[in-house]
Design a protein around this motif. Structure first.
Motif, PDB file in Angstrom:
ATOM      1  N   UNK A   1       0.813  -1.211   0.000  1.00  0.00           N
ATOM      2  CA  UNK A   1       0.000   0.000   0.000  1.00  0.00           C
ATOM      3  C   UNK A   1       0.849   1.265   0.000  1.00  0.00           C
ATOM      4  N   UNK A   2       0.407   2.288  -0.726  1.00  0.00           N
ATOM      5  CA  UNK A   2       1.080   3.576  -0.704  1.00  0.00           C
ATOM      6  C   UNK A   2       0.922   4.181   0.681  1.00  0.00           C
ATOM      7  N   UNK A   3       2.012   4.549   1.363  1.00  0.00           N
ATOM      8  CA  UNK A   3       1.874   5.118   2.704  1.00  0.00           C
ATOM      9  C   UNK A   3       1.075   6.417   2.673  1.00  0.00           C
ATOM     10  N   UNK A   4       0.085   6.540   3.551  1.00  0.00           N
ATOM     11  CA  UNK A   4      -0.696   7.767   3.642  1.00  0.00           C
ATOM     12  C   UNK A   4       0.075   8.797   4.461  1.00  0.00           C
ATOM     13  N   UNK A   5      -0.346  10.064   4.389  1.00  0.00           N
ATOM     14  CA  UNK A   5       0.355  11.119   5.117  1.00  0.00           C
ATOM     15  C   UNK A   5       0.415  10.858   6.622  1.00  0.00           C
ATOM     16  N   UNK A   6      -0.678  10.386   7.270  1.00  0.00           N
ATOM     17  CA  UNK A   6      -0.561  10.073   8.693  1.00  0.00           C
ATOM     18  C   UNK A   6       0.475   8.996   8.986  1.00  0.00           C
ATOM     19  N   UNK A   7       0.576   8.010   8.072  1.00  0.00           N
ATOM     20  CA  UNK A   7       1.588   6.967   8.257  1.00  0.00           C
ATOM     21  C   UNK A   7       2.986   7.570   8.120  1.00  0.00           C
ATOM     22  N   UNK A   8       3.166   8.429   7.128  1.00  0.00           N
ATOM     23  CA  UNK A   8       4.470   9.064   6.953  1.00  0.00           C
ATOM     24  C   UNK A   8       4.853   9.869   8.196  1.00  0.00           C
ATOM     25  N   UNK A   9       3.872  10.603   8.754  1.00  0.00           N
ATOM     26  CA  UNK A   9       4.156  11.424   9.924  1.00  0.00           C
ATOM     27  C   UNK A   9       4.513  10.560  11.129  1.00  0.00           C
ATOM     28  N   UNK A  10       3.803   9.458  11.269  1.00  0.00           N
ATOM     29  CA  UNK A  10       4.025   8.587  12.422  1.00  0.00           C
ATOM     30  C   UNK A  10       5.400   7.932  12.381  1.00  0.00           C
TER      31      UNK A  10
ATOM     32  N   UNK B   1       9.087  -1.658  -1.401  1.00  0.00           N
ATOM     33  CA  UNK B   1       7.682  -1.723  -0.990  1.00  0.00           C
ATOM     34  C   UNK B   1       7.359  -3.078  -0.349  1.00  0.00           C
ATOM     35  N   UNK B   2       7.964  -4.125  -0.841  1.00  0.00           N
ATOM     36  CA  UNK B   2       7.748  -5.432  -0.216  1.00  0.00           C
ATOM     37  C   UNK B   2       8.461  -5.507   1.134  1.00  0.00           C
ATOM     38  N   UNK B   3       9.611  -4.866   1.242  1.00  0.00           N
ATOM     39  CA  UNK B   3      10.269  -4.785   2.551  1.00  0.00           C
ATOM     40  C   UNK B   3       9.359  -4.060   3.537  1.00  0.00           C
ATOM     41  N   UNK B   4       8.689  -3.013   3.064  1.00  0.00           N
ATOM     42  CA  UNK B   4       7.775  -2.263   3.918  1.00  0.00           C
ATOM     43  C   UNK B   4       6.606  -3.129   4.380  1.00  0.00           C
ATOM     44  N   UNK B   5       6.269  -4.127   3.565  1.00  0.00           N
ATOM     45  CA  UNK B   5       5.204  -5.051   3.942  1.00  0.00           C
ATOM     46  C   UNK B   5       5.660  -6.141   4.884  1.00  0.00           C
ATOM     47  N   UNK B   6       6.957  -6.155   5.212  1.00  0.00           N
ATOM     48  CA  UNK B   6       7.481  -7.121   6.166  1.00  0.00           C
ATOM     49  C   UNK B   6       7.837  -8.468   5.569  1.00  0.00           C
TER      50      UNK B   6
ATOM     51  N   UNK C   1      10.128   5.891   3.348  1.00  0.00           N
ATOM     52  CA  UNK C   1       8.815   6.497   3.533  1.00  0.00           C
ATOM     53  C   UNK C   1       8.964   7.997   3.775  1.00  0.00           C
ATOM     54  N   UNK C   2       9.913   8.365   4.650  1.00  0.00           N
ATOM     55  CA  UNK C   2      10.131   9.776   4.967  1.00  0.00           C
ATOM     56  C   UNK C   2      10.503  10.575   3.734  1.00  0.00           C
ATOM     57  N   UNK C   3      11.339   9.997   2.873  1.00  0.00           N
ATOM     58  CA  UNK C   3      11.804  10.694   1.664  1.00  0.00           C
ATOM     59  C   UNK C   3      10.837  10.541   0.487  1.00  0.00           C
ATOM     60  N   UNK C   4       9.727   9.842   0.718  1.00  0.00           N
ATOM     61  CA  UNK C   4       8.703   9.599  -0.323  1.00  0.00           C
ATOM     62  C   UNK C   4       9.261   8.837  -1.521  1.00  0.00           C
ATOM     63  N   UNK C   5      10.193   7.944  -1.245  1.00  0.00           N
ATOM     64  CA  UNK C   5      10.658   7.022  -2.285  1.00  0.00           C
ATOM     65  C   UNK C   5       9.605   5.941  -2.503  1.00  0.00           C
ATOM     66  N   UNK C   6       8.911   5.596  -1.410  1.00  0.00           N
ATOM     67  CA  UNK C   6       7.756   4.688  -1.488  1.00  0.00           C
ATOM     68  C   UNK C   6       6.565   5.363  -0.832  1.00  0.00           C
TER      69      UNK C   6
END
Length: 213
Positions: free
Chosen positions: A131-140, A162-167, A208-213
């Motif tokens: 999933x594309x990280x939403x702004x609240x997720x990025x902030x958290x 992105x798959x790494x982000x999915x664990x 996520x912070x740098x909006x690469x994903x």
């Protein structure tokens, strides 16, 4: 001269959900829903006579579900990008979406901007396997190190991020992207090097912070 709008097909068994998604997409003149269906079989039949740029489909529908729709499209040689949508945040769904042949996976509570991003990116050839990280997720999960990567990321590296982000493990990622486990391990090492991070968790947070994903 403006580029023509992306032509979309939408499948969801709930009419209210379809109308809601259509209303969200109406806010983007670059997008146009030209086909709608209440299940995978109906949309599959409609797509046999009409070409679109991107297919949006709910995963869980009676009859032919989203996974089955993607498999059926691929089996008949239709490579139209598919973004699968779901309200269920289950760990295995992005991986199953990738294995079925979908280019994207998105939760239905994503913002209109996230949905627009997913559609335009898969239309351009990108693969969004988590999933594309939403702004609240990025902030958290904002990461303290915001230094720029040492190099740009290839489409394959972003997909693996992105798959790494999915664990997912290297073995699971290898199965999803059709590479050897050793090759995936090499990709992960390259990703860590470019981001200047020591481990996968830090790499994901920084990406996520740098909006690469």
């Amino acid at each position: 001269m403006n580029a023509p709008a992306l032509r979309l097909a939408l499948a969801d068994d709930q009419a209210l959900v379809r109308s809601g998604i259509r209303a969200l997409l109406a806010g983007f003149p670059q997008l146009e829903v030209i086909l709608e269906a209440g299940d995978g079989d109906e949309l599959l039949a409609a797509l046999a006579g009409t070409s679109v740029d991107v297919v949006l489909s709910d995963i869980r529908m009676p009859g032919l579900d989203g996974f089955g729709l993607v498999r059926a499209l691929r089996a008949r040689g239709d490579a139209t990008p598919v973004v699968l949508l779901t309200t269920f945040d289950e760990d295995d769904l992005p991986l199953r979406a990738a294995e079925a042949g979908a280019q994207g996976f998105l939760l239905k509570d994503a913002s209109p901007e996230d949905l627009y991003e997913a559609i335009t990116r898969v239309a351009a050839g990108d693969t969004l396997l988590a999933p594309v990280p939403t702004d609240p997720v990025r902030a958290r999960y904002a990461y303290r190190d915001t230094s720029a990567p040492t190099d740009t990321f290839s489409e394959r590296q972003v997909a693996i991020l992105r798959l790494l982000a999915g664990g997912y493990s290297n073995k699971e990622i290898a199965r999803a992207v059709h590479l050897s486990e050793g090759t995936v391990k090499n990709y992960v090492s390259e990703i860590l090097d470019k981001l200047g991070t020591r481990d996968r968790t830090r790499a994901v947070l920084k990406a996520i912070t740098l909006r690469i994903i």
